[in-house]
Write an enzyme that holds these catalytic residues in place. Structure first.
Site, PDB file in Angstrom:
ATOM      1  N   LYS A  16     134.644  24.648  50.569  1.00 57.56           N
ATOM      2  CA  LYS A  16     133.263  24.413  50.144  1.00 57.56           C
ATOM      3  C   LYS A  16     132.284  25.026  51.139  1.00 57.56           C
ATOM      4  CE  LYS A  16     133.777  19.922  47.831  1.00 57.56           C
ATOM      5  NZ  LYS A  16     133.188  20.295  46.535  1.00 57.56           N
ATOM      6  N   ARG A  31     141.224  16.103  39.577  1.00 56.33           N
ATOM      7  CA  ARG A  31     141.870  15.963  38.258  1.00 56.33           C
ATOM      8  C   ARG A  31     143.384  15.932  38.336  1.00 56.33           C
ATOM      9  NH1 ARG A  31     138.466  20.740  35.910  1.00 56.33           N
ATOM     10  NH2 ARG A  31     137.055  19.919  37.481  1.00 56.33           N
TER      11      ARG A  31
END
Ligand code: BES
Ligand code: ZN
Ligand code: ZN
Length: 493
Positions: free
Chosen positions: A273, A347
């Site tokens: 990130k 997920r």
């Protein structure tokens, strides 16, 4: 904060709080001349009961100080305003160094709705707004400490009913669970690796009818939980899965599975990130934190539902063993997914857990996750997204949430977008098209792991889980959303 209900005649405190609707002639529970006099003095200082405004009055009969807090217009009244008003009143009390505060409780002729709900909301507003995360701060010498006691003062001692005491106890239990969730998510990332989270979860099983099982790395390997394992593979801290079970005292009417994303720090992994704001990714375990908080709550209440909590924990790091873009992950139900960005890690944990949770044959499965930045773009930081296959549960969550002051908005889960997840080398690609319906694509991905016919709701809390600024009764930092809504929802099942 100590909380108790007492009759007015037994009250001997020095700081009293009264609530007032905008434009009323007197504060609630203070009719007659005394109330009129106070309202007139407050009006002289431009306080007429406006929402989120307060007025401090001195030297009143029976108390040294009276704090009036506004509820806004009567016709716009909703329960959440009681929480906000209490937050303001408690802040004012804190500023004047009050150690104990008495709240004048109105009776049910003065306000719309159930007075027990009103009292519950008052307790929540006081406890939730007084929350501080001071573990790592040195105290400042002139800083006022939080108010230590809230006494709910009833004019009529006949109001001290069992139902009223129950409402207070329930609000305390809900608020304490929220504060616990906030503590977990506010904690810096390094002191809360997966094994530490599992230890905290295990502590919850000491109370009530709660059992815990922690699945460590070798067990996850045996079970084939490739999602949890691969996401955790880039860190020195091994991943794990916590399975909590609450069994009701009486007959169980339903079985619910709650799942929460537990990334104790999301660096993005190899798809690292940007540095800016990365510190907030310590809260990427808020979903799992909410699961733990719900079990803390279940330790002190009695609900006729069997609840399974699944909290998978991993640290998403770019270490030498980390998963890579292009990798294929095999999940618990055998389905494979091609990894495009290692930053879409949550997920995979949820996929394993939804598949595993489905084997428990629940009547409903709910997952909570700080899953997509797209959700923050779509709904901002006060609305969580709801997606799923159980419309009834979705509608209930929205309406229960409104009462709790937690906001939800439904997004569709359309078959026609399933094509976004097509992969050339695996059963699925784990993300959709770039910058297209990211929250929905994540929901559609998760749906692939929910067992046939099992009602399921996915809650994306990426926006509301954390607030950079203080708001109403929520100090800056982790918010504890959606603990209160899920607790109230389970209560009403
Ligand atoms: N934990 C983040 C989502 C997130 C973003 C939560 C901002 C709270 C605030 C998640 O793991 C993530 O990074 N998702 C990616 C997915 C993308 C690569 C498809 C995102 O949303 O950018
Ligand atoms: Zn991520
Ligand atoms: Zn994440």
């Amino acid at each position: 904060m100590r909380i108790d209900l007492i009759a007015k005649k037994d009250w001997t405190g020095r700081v009293l709080v009264g609530l007032m609707f905008e434009g009323d002639k007197t504060p609630l529970a203070m009719a007659g001349d005394e109330g009129k006099r106070h309202a007139a003095v407050a009006a002289g200082e431009k306080f007429t009961g406006q929402l989120k405004k307060t007025s401090l009055l001195r030297a009143t009969a029976g108390s040294d100080k009276l704090i009036l807090a506004g509820l806004g217009k009567r016709k716009e009244f909703e329960l959440d305003r009681v929480r906000s008003a209490l937050a303001k009143a408690m802040k004012r009390a804190e500023d004047i160094g009050a150690e104990s505060v008495g709240l004048l409780v109105p009776d049910n002729r003065e306000v719309r709705g159930d007075i027990a709900d009103f009292v519950g909301a008052a307790v929540e507003g006081a406890v939730l707004s007084s929350y501080r995360f001071n573990k790592y701060r040195s105290p400042k010498p002139d800083e006022p400490g939080p108010v230590g006691e809230l006494l709910l003062v009833l004019a009529n001692p006949r109001g001290l009913t069992g139902a009223m005491r129950k409402a207070v106890a329930e609000a305390v239990a809900r608020s304490e669970a929220v504060c616990f969730a906030r503590d977990l998510a506010n904690e810096p990332p390094s002191p809360k690796p997966p094994e530490k989270m599992a230890e905290i979860a295990s502590g919850l099983a000491k109370k009530g009818r709660i059992a815990v099982r922690v699945m460590h790395k070798t067990e996850l390997e045996k079970l084939g939980m490739g999602g949890i394992l691969r996401v955790g593979a880039g860190s020195h801290q091994p991943p794990c899965l916590v399975h909590l079970t609450y069994t009701p005292a009486g007959k169980s009417k339903k079985t619910v599975v709650v799942v929460g994303k537990g990334i104790t720090f999301d660096s993005g992994g190899i798809s690292i990130k940007p540095a800016q704001g990365m510190e907030n990714m310590k809260d990427d375990m808020s979903g799992a934190g909410a699961v733990l908080a719900l079990f803390k709550w279940l330790g002190s209440v009695d609900v006729p539902v069997t609840v399974h909590g699944l909290a998978p924990f991993a640290e998403n790091m770019p270490g030498g063993g980390a998963q890579k873009p292009g990798d294929v992950i095999r999940h618990y139900n055998g389905k494979t997914a091609e990894v495009i960005s290692t930053d879409a890690e949550g997920r995979h944990l949820l996929a394993d857990c939804l598949a595993y949770g489905s084997t428990l044959k629940p009547d409903l499965m709910i997952d909570m996750a700080t899953l997509t930045g797209a959700c923050v773009i779509a709904l901002g930081d006060e609305y969580s997204a709801l997606l799923g296959t159980d419309q009834h549960a979705i509608d209930r969550l929205i309406s229960v949430g409104l009462k709790q002051g937690e906001f939800f908005w439904q997004l569709p889960l359309p078959d026609r977008y399933k094509s976004h997840l097509k992969s050339k080398i695996a059963d699925l690609k784990h993300i959709g098209k770039p910058r297209v319906a990211g929250t929905i694509a994540a929901g559609l991905f998760l749906q692939e792991f929910v067992g046939e016919g099992i009602p399921w709701v996915h809650i994306d809390i990426a926006g509301p889980s954390f607030t950079s600024e203080e708001r109403d009764y929520t100090p800056a930092g982790a918010t504890g959303v959606p603990v209160r809504t899920i607790a109230a929802f389970l209560r009403e099942l």
